[in-house]
Design a protein around this motif. Structure first.
Motif, PDB file in Angstrom:
ATOM      1  N   UNK A  24      -2.137  -1.200   3.929  1.00 25.46           N
ATOM      2  CA  UNK A  24      -1.794  -2.700   3.925  1.00 25.46           C
ATOM      3  C   UNK A  24      -1.881  -3.287   5.802  1.00 25.46           C
ATOM      4  N   UNK A  25      -1.992  -2.893   6.455  1.00 22.03           N
ATOM      5  CA  UNK A  25      -3.051  -3.158   8.172  1.00 22.03           C
ATOM      6  C   UNK A  25      -4.276  -3.541   7.600  1.00 22.03           C
ATOM      7  N   UNK A  26      -4.858  -2.824   6.852  1.00 23.98           N
ATOM      8  CA  UNK A  26      -6.550  -3.347   6.646  1.00 23.98           C
ATOM      9  C   UNK A  26      -7.080  -1.868   6.630  1.00 23.98           C
TER      10      UNK A  26
ATOM     11  N   UNK B 295      -0.286   2.145 -10.355  1.00 23.47           N
ATOM     12  CA  UNK B 295       0.274   1.293  -9.272  1.00 23.47           C
ATOM     13  C   UNK B 295       1.783   1.661  -9.570  1.00 23.47           C
ATOM     14  N   UNK B 296       2.916   1.341  -8.330  1.00 23.94           N
ATOM     15  CA  UNK B 296       4.106   1.248  -7.745  1.00 23.94           C
ATOM     16  C   UNK B 296       4.514   1.477  -6.481  1.00 23.94           C
ATOM     17  N   UNK B 297       5.496   1.033  -6.616  1.00 29.71           N
ATOM     18  CA  UNK B 297       6.445   0.341  -5.124  1.00 29.71           C
ATOM     19  C   UNK B 297       6.426   1.499  -4.169  1.00 29.71           C
ATOM     20  N   UNK B 298       6.245   1.711  -3.118  1.00 30.51           N
ATOM     21  CA  UNK B 298       6.735   2.592  -2.359  1.00 30.51           C
ATOM     22  C   UNK B 298       7.334   2.064  -1.140  1.00 30.51           C
TER      23      UNK B 298
ATOM     24  N   UNK C  95       8.489  -0.753   3.072  1.00 32.22           N
ATOM     25  CA  UNK C  95       8.066  -1.216   2.116  1.00 32.22           C
ATOM     26  C   UNK C  95       7.032  -1.678   1.287  1.00 32.22           C
ATOM     27  N   UNK C  96       5.883  -1.186  -0.062  1.00 30.28           N
ATOM     28  CA  UNK C  96       4.314  -1.787   0.015  1.00 30.28           C
ATOM     29  C   UNK C  96       4.365  -1.422  -1.279  1.00 30.28           C
ATOM     30  N   UNK C  97       3.543  -2.311  -1.439  1.00 34.94           N
ATOM     31  CA  UNK C  97       3.272  -1.912  -3.122  1.00 34.94           C
ATOM     32  C   UNK C  97       1.883  -1.177  -3.137  1.00 34.94           C
ATOM     33  N   UNK C  98       1.727  -0.258  -3.537  1.00 28.55           N
ATOM     34  CA  UNK C  98       0.379   0.822  -3.649  1.00 28.55           C
ATOM     35  C   UNK C  98      -0.476   0.655  -5.322  1.00 28.55           C
TER      36      UNK C  98
ATOM     37  N   UNK D  48      -9.364   7.115  -4.351  1.00 30.12           N
ATOM     38  CA  UNK D  48      -8.959   5.556  -3.394  1.00 30.12           C
ATOM     39  C   UNK D  48      -7.362   5.010  -3.607  1.00 30.12           C
ATOM     40  N   UNK D  49      -6.789   4.594  -2.567  1.00 31.54           N
ATOM     41  CA  UNK D  49      -5.577   4.056  -2.280  1.00 31.54           C
ATOM     42  C   UNK D  49      -5.703   2.832  -1.707  1.00 31.54           C
ATOM     43  N   UNK D  50      -5.413   1.713  -2.346  1.00 36.44           N
ATOM     44  CA  UNK D  50      -5.128   0.357  -1.418  1.00 36.44           C
ATOM     45  C   UNK D  50      -3.508   0.000  -1.464  1.00 36.44           C
ATOM     46  N   UNK D  51      -3.022  -0.333  -0.016  1.00 39.91           N
ATOM     47  CA  UNK D  51      -1.029  -0.913  -0.017  1.00 39.91           C
ATOM     48  C   UNK D  51      -1.023  -1.921   0.494  1.00 39.91           C
TER      49      UNK D  51
END
Length: 145
Positions: free
Chosen positions: A60-62, A101-104, A118-121, A136-139
C-alpha cells in the motif's frame, strides 16, 4: 400444487448452483488460506512454494517486491504478521487466472514495533503445472474502523 412444488424445487436447484464454488474457485480459496497461514507463520518453504517465480508483490506504500524480496521480508521477520483476518473475499476464475479481492485486517510486529493495519487487497493467481501460484498482489489502504 404439483407445479408449485416443481417450481420451488427448480428455484432451490438454481440457487444452490448459483452459489456453489467451482473446483478451481475452491482450490484458489485454499491457496489464499495457505498464503495467509504461511505469512503468519513466516514459513520460508511455504512462502516460496506459493509464489510464482515472476511474482510482483505491491504494498500500500507503493513498494514493489519480487519473489525473493517478498519471501525474505516475511521469513526474516522484517515484515511480521502476528494475525491476519480476511473478510469480504471474492474469487473470480477466468481460464488459468484467478482474481481474488478481500479486506485484510492484521496485527503486526514489524521490527519489534506492534501495529495494526486494514488493507484492501487484490491477488492474481495463475495456474502453473496444475498448481495455483501467486503471480501478483496489490494492497491499498482502507480507513481503520
Amino acid at each position: 400444487m404439483k407445479k408449485l412444488h416443481l417450481l420451488l424445487f427448480a428455484c432451490l436447484i438454481f440457487t444452490a448452483t448459483a452459489f456453489a464454488q467451482s473446483k478451481d474457485e475452491k482450490d484458489v480459496t485454499a491457496a489464499v488460506e495457505f498464503m495467509r497461514k504461511a505469512m503468519v507463520d513466516g514459513n520460508r518453504a511455504d512462502l516460496t512454494k506459493l509464489a510464482a517465480d515472476d511474482l510482483s508483490y505491491g504494498h500500500s506504500s507503493g513498494k514493489i517486491q519480487n519473489k525473493a524480496e517478498f519471501v525474505e521480508a516475511i521469513a526474516s521477520g522484517a515484515s511480521d504478521f502476528v494475525t491476519i483476518d480476511l473478510t469480504e473475499q471474492t474469487v473470480k476464475v477466468v481460464g488459468t487466472t484467478a482474481i481474488v479481492r478481500h479486506k485484510l485486517s492484521a496485527q503486526t510486529n514489524d521490527g519489534g514495533k506492534p501495529g495494526s493495519t486494514v488493507l484492501g487487497i487484490m491477488l492474481i493467481f495463475q495456474k502453473q503445472k496444475g498448481q495455483w501460484l501467486l503471480l501478483a498482489r496489490q494492497a491499498y489502504k482502507l480507513p481503520t474502523p
